[in-house]
Design an enzyme around this catalytic site. Structure first.
Site, PDB file in Angstrom:
ATOM      1  N   THR A   1      10.700   6.030  13.054  1.00 28.24           N
ATOM      2  CA  THR A   1      11.413   5.315  14.106  1.00 28.24           C
ATOM      3  C   THR A   1      12.434   6.235  14.777  1.00 28.24           C
ATOM      4  O   THR A   1      12.459   7.444  14.513  1.00 28.24           O
ATOM      5  CB  THR A   1      12.131   4.083  13.524  1.00 28.24           C
ATOM      6  OG1 THR A   1      13.231   4.538  12.700  1.00 28.24           O
ATOM      7  CG2 THR A   1      11.190   3.226  12.694  1.00 28.24           C
TER       8      THR A   1
ATOM      9  N   TYR B   1     -33.225   4.190   8.152  1.00 28.78           N
ATOM     10  CA  TYR B   1     -34.205   3.229   8.629  1.00 28.78           C
ATOM     11  C   TYR B   1     -35.166   2.802   7.537  1.00 28.78           C
ATOM     12  O   TYR B   1     -35.786   3.627   6.874  1.00 28.78           O
ATOM     13  CB  TYR B   1     -34.998   3.808   9.813  1.00 28.78           C
ATOM     14  CG  TYR B   1     -36.296   3.075  10.073  1.00 28.78           C
ATOM     15  CD1 TYR B   1     -36.291   1.708  10.342  1.00 28.78           C
ATOM     16  CD2 TYR B   1     -37.516   3.734  10.008  1.00 28.78           C
ATOM     17  CE1 TYR B   1     -37.468   1.011  10.558  1.00 28.78           C
ATOM     18  CE2 TYR B   1     -38.709   3.052  10.223  1.00 28.78           C
ATOM     19  CZ  TYR B   1     -38.673   1.685  10.490  1.00 28.78           C
ATOM     20  OH  TYR B   1     -39.845   1.005  10.683  1.00 28.78           O
TER      21      TYR B   1
ATOM     22  N   ASN C   1      -4.591 -11.912   3.191  1.00 26.47           N
ATOM     23  CA  ASN C   1      -4.215 -12.711   4.358  1.00 26.47           C
ATOM     24  C   ASN C   1      -5.440 -13.228   5.108  1.00 26.47           C
ATOM     25  O   ASN C   1      -5.489 -14.379   5.539  1.00 26.47           O
ATOM     26  CB  ASN C   1      -3.349 -11.851   5.282  1.00 26.47           C
ATOM     27  CG  ASN C   1      -2.428 -12.677   6.128  1.00 26.47           C
ATOM     28  OD1 ASN C   1      -2.854 -13.620   6.756  1.00 26.47           O
ATOM     29  ND2 ASN C   1      -1.149 -12.319   6.154  1.00 26.47           N
ATOM     30  N   CYS C   2      -6.440 -12.360   5.260  1.00 28.53           N
ATOM     31  CA  CYS C   2      -7.624 -12.727   6.041  1.00 28.53           C
ATOM     32  C   CYS C   2      -8.519 -13.724   5.311  1.00 28.53           C
ATOM     33  O   CYS C   2      -9.439 -14.292   5.915  1.00 28.53           O
ATOM     34  CB  CYS C   2      -8.426 -11.479   6.398  1.00 28.53           C
ATOM     35  SG  CYS C   2      -7.496 -10.310   7.418  1.00 28.53           S
TER      36      CYS C   2
ATOM     37  N   THR D   1       0.833  -1.210   0.000  1.00 27.23           N
ATOM     38  CA  THR D   1       0.000   0.000   0.000  1.00 27.23           C
ATOM     39  C   THR D   1       0.863   1.253   0.000  1.00 27.23           C
ATOM     40  O   THR D   1       0.586   2.220  -0.730  1.00 27.23           O
ATOM     41  CB  THR D   1      -0.936   0.013   1.227  1.00 27.23           C
ATOM     42  OG1 THR D   1      -1.782  -1.132   1.164  1.00 27.23           O
ATOM     43  CG2 THR D   1      -1.789   1.267   1.271  1.00 27.23           C
TER      44      THR D   1
ATOM     45  N   TYR E   1      11.144   4.629   8.671  1.00 27.44           N
ATOM     46  CA  TYR E   1       9.758   4.638   9.120  1.00 27.44           C
ATOM     47  C   TYR E   1       9.294   3.180   9.269  1.00 27.44           C
ATOM     48  O   TYR E   1       9.929   2.260   8.748  1.00 27.44           O
ATOM     49  CB  TYR E   1       8.863   5.366   8.123  1.00 27.44           C
ATOM     50  CG  TYR E   1       9.124   6.856   8.018  1.00 27.44           C
ATOM     51  CD1 TYR E   1       8.262   7.784   8.574  1.00 27.44           C
ATOM     52  CD2 TYR E   1      10.260   7.331   7.339  1.00 27.44           C
ATOM     53  CE1 TYR E   1       8.493   9.157   8.463  1.00 27.44           C
ATOM     54  CE2 TYR E   1      10.517   8.689   7.231  1.00 27.44           C
ATOM     55  CZ  TYR E   1       9.618   9.595   7.799  1.00 27.44           C
ATOM     56  OH  TYR E   1       9.860  10.947   7.694  1.00 27.44           O
ATOM     57  N   ALA E   2       8.166   2.974   9.950  1.00 24.22           N
ATOM     58  CA  ALA E   2       7.658   1.608  10.127  1.00 24.22           C
ATOM     59  C   ALA E   2       6.142   1.626  10.251  1.00 24.22           C
ATOM     60  O   ALA E   2       5.556   2.579  10.787  1.00 24.22           O
ATOM     61  CB  ALA E   2       8.279   0.947  11.356  1.00 24.22           C
TER      62      ALA E   2
ATOM     63  N   LYS F   1     -35.925   2.609  16.394  1.00 21.58           N
ATOM     64  CA  LYS F   1     -34.943   2.730  17.476  1.00 21.58           C
ATOM     65  C   LYS F   1     -33.839   1.721  17.176  1.00 21.58           C
ATOM     66  O   LYS F   1     -33.964   0.538  17.486  1.00 21.58           O
ATOM     67  CB  LYS F   1     -35.579   2.429  18.839  1.00 21.58           C
ATOM     68  CG  LYS F   1     -36.574   3.467  19.319  1.00 21.58           C
ATOM     69  CD  LYS F   1     -37.113   3.074  20.687  1.00 21.58           C
ATOM     70  CE  LYS F   1     -38.155   4.080  21.187  1.00 21.58           C
ATOM     71  NZ  LYS F   1     -38.737   3.657  22.486  1.00 21.58           N
TER      72      LYS F   1
ATOM     73  N   GLY G   1       2.420  -1.262  10.414  1.00 19.40           N
ATOM     74  CA  GLY G   1       1.874  -2.618  10.464  1.00 19.40           C
ATOM     75  C   GLY G   1       1.982  -3.306  11.808  1.00 19.40           C
ATOM     76  O   GLY G   1       2.093  -2.677  12.869  1.00 19.40           O
TER      77      GLY G   1
END
Length: 602
Positions: free
Chosen positions: A272, A426, A41-42, A14, A278-279, A434, A281
């Site tokens: 970092t 609704y 992955n999921c 990304t 940088y990092a 509600k 995840g």
């Protein structure tokens, strides 16, 4: 400017794409030690179970397509083994063992996390797997195809563990889950997890709660698993889903700072301790927005959010701050959906944060529209001002929509009063006038302003009922089907005429099916001078929470000794069914379902 990225799944891929969208002039090199980048992955458990049939659907982008579209130098099967932050160099090892050095101007680390593998005897035996990447998935899928897997054991009852339980059952295996804790689904409170236990048992999953694996032994027919309690079971396949650990060895060896939770320490710009590195995840440690304490968040959504931010900061300078994540997660567990966001009660206790909670059971949409199913919702909030701390939902339809609303209110520092003000779309197929989110806010508001004095299931379970009057305000037909020992039945609609039966010198504790009629009864009693408390979540929450889950094969009296409740049923018990009569009671308010059941039986 040359950007080097280590790790090519959610965060790394990304960020690479976002950097390219920010500038056409940069050189971007993406290293991934596996064969694949940017994969789902999921979705891996669902491919194993055959829900996702086409393996190629797991891949968002191939390395070749990604490289061509974003003009990124993608190097798979290339492991970064060392970082020299002073010289701005990384050492890379290829699949054939060759090593070389690559320079960078700015470096992004997205190393992810690795599965926990405890040093148990026999853990490397044939038939024992972890699930973290595509290679793991292929190994499990091949093993299931090549062997007759009739029994499967999941070690660990978290999100991935329960997703695997469902999907292995899809393959035809009898599934068992062993969990060291007293509950599955660690991010939610016990009373909510108890509803998941009920559903898993209904689906034929064997639960070994409060059990720890001691060893594995490979046999001719599969694997023998021994628990520390002495229980031994035979299985054909073991999935280790104990948890994951932030992959920080590379950062640590490079001298980058790690935090209290042993994750890579980053600032609000995701930078970092070295200004050029940088990092993002699973590997990073960042303060929780509610507690201010550092924590690790192993979720894909925040990783993608971080990647977008970090790409902008790497290209344009540190201008975009990361706000943190509150841990919003959701999972499909057979027919149920389980979701959580923010902090559950047990974490608030752990942090010493005062809180109150409210539990409701509300329909997913208008009760008069077919198919309305109840969802259990628990929210936690501050006793001072009602700041919303967390929400948990166990239900069927519409859980995803509601948990996202709670997450937004929590991230914005909102209160339970904001839940009442949310404007919901609704129409009968989607919600009620509600909405359950608003109803949870109303209940919390009643607790905060003193209109209702809550009675929680743990208080009732441990109480001396000789010192209070416990009143079941359901109908006689509901009461006849079972209630709480020691309760007297005074139906809500008869309460005003029968007040004389309730002594004024004792506190009165009332309950109904899910809490609504108990609330109405508490208003009547309070106005007539009684000290009254209403059981939050009603009998539905209480029964689920106090009924013990028997260890498969254990005598029933062992389970009963774990609880004062005596309705425990062994997981092995099978009730013969002569004929099934299906009764549609979806969306009907109490006592409607019981009355419909009675009419059908008659």
């Amino acid at each position: 400017m040359k950007y080097v990225i280590v790790g090519g799944v959610a965060g790394g891929a990304t960020a690479a794409a976002r950097i390219r969208r920010n500038t056409e002039k940069a050189e971007i090199v993406l290293f991934e030690k596996g064969e694949y980048i940017s994969y789902a992955n999921c979705g891996l458990p669902y491919y194993i179970g055959g829900v996702i049939r086409d393996r190629e659907r797991l891949f968002v982008q191939t390395p070749e397509a990604f490289a061509r579209r974003f003009r990124v130098d993608v190097r798979t099967v290339s492991e970064v083994t060392a970082i020299d932050v002073r010289r701005k160099e990384v050492t890379v090892r290829t699949s054939d063992g060759r090593e070389y050095v690559e320079t960078y101007d700015k470096l992004l680390l997205s190393p992810g996390a690795s599965p926990v593998r405890l040093p148990l005897t026999g853990i490397d035996s044939r038939g024992i797997f972890t699930l973290r990447n595509v290679q793991d998935t292929d190994r499990i899928k091949d093993y299931v195809r090549q062997h007759q897997v009739r029994r499967a054991l999941i070690v660990g009852g978290g999100f991935i563990g329960l997703e695997m339980a469902e999907n292995l059952q899809h393959t035809g295996a009898e599934v068992a889950v062993v969990e060291m804790a007293a509950q599955v689904m660690g991010p939610i409170d016990f009373s909510m997890a108890a509803l998941v236990h009920e559903h898993l048992l209904q689906k034929g999953v064997k639960l070994y709660l409060e059990q720890a694996v001691e060893s594995f032994e490979e046999t001719a027919s599969g694997v023998t698993v021994k628990f520390k309690s002495g229980i031994t079971i035979e299985t054909d396949l073991v999935i280790l889903s104990i948890g994951v650990r932030a992959e920080t060895s590379l950062a640590s060896a490079a001298g980058l700072e790690l935090g209290e939770m042993k994750g890579i320490r980053v600032n609000e710009y995701l930078q970092t301790s070295d200004e050029s590195v940088y990092a993002v995840g699973d590997a990073i440690e960042f303060p929780h927005p509610l507690t201010g304490k550092p924590w690790l968040n192993f979720l894909a959504g925040p990783a993608n959010r971080q990647a977008r931010i970090v790409a902008d900061n790497m290209v344009f300078g540190n201008k975009v701050k990361y706000e943190g994540a509150v841990g919003t997660a959701i999972a499909k567990v057979f027919d149920q959906t389980v979701a959580s966001t923010g902090l559950p009660a047990k974490r608030l206790i752990q942090f010493g944060i005062p809180y109150l909670s409210a539990t409701i059971h509300s329909g997913s949409h208008a009760g008069y529209y077919p198919g309305a199913l109840q969802m259990a919702i628990k929210i936690t909030f501050s006793p001072d001002g009602g700041k919303l701390y967390g929400a948990q939902i166990v239900g069927y339809d519409g859980v995803d929509k509601r948990i996202d609303e709670y997450a937004m209110v929590i991230k914005r520092g909102g209160t339970v009063y904001d839940l009442m003000e949310l404007e919901h779309a609704y129409a009968p197929p989607f919600s009620s006038a509600k909405d359950p989110v608003a109803v949870s806010g109303y209940v919390a508001g009643n607790i905060l302003n003193g209109k209702m004095n809550p009675l929680y299931w743990r208080d009732l379970k441990t109480a001396d009922l000789n010192r209070v009057t416990l009143v079941d305000v359901r109908t006689p037909d509901e009461y006849a089907l079972g209630g709480i020992d020691g309760a007297v039945n005074v139906p809500l609609d008869e309460l005003r005429e029968r007040l004389a039966e309730l002594p004024l010198d004792k506190s009165v504790w009332v309950y109904c099916g899910v809490g609504l009629r108990g609330y109405l009864a508490s208003n009547i009693l309070k106005e007539n001078g009684y000290d009254v408390r209403n059981l939050i979540g009603g009998l539905k929450t209480y029964k689920a929470a106090v009924t013990p889950v028997c260890i498969p094969g254990a005598p029933e009296d062992v389970c009963v000794r774990k609880s004062s409740n005596t309705c425990c049923v062994s997981q092995e018990e099978k009730v013969p069914v002569a004929r099934i009569v299906r009764i549609d009671a979806c969306g009907i308010q109490c006592p409607g379902p019981i009355l419909k059941l009675k009419t059908s039986m008659e």
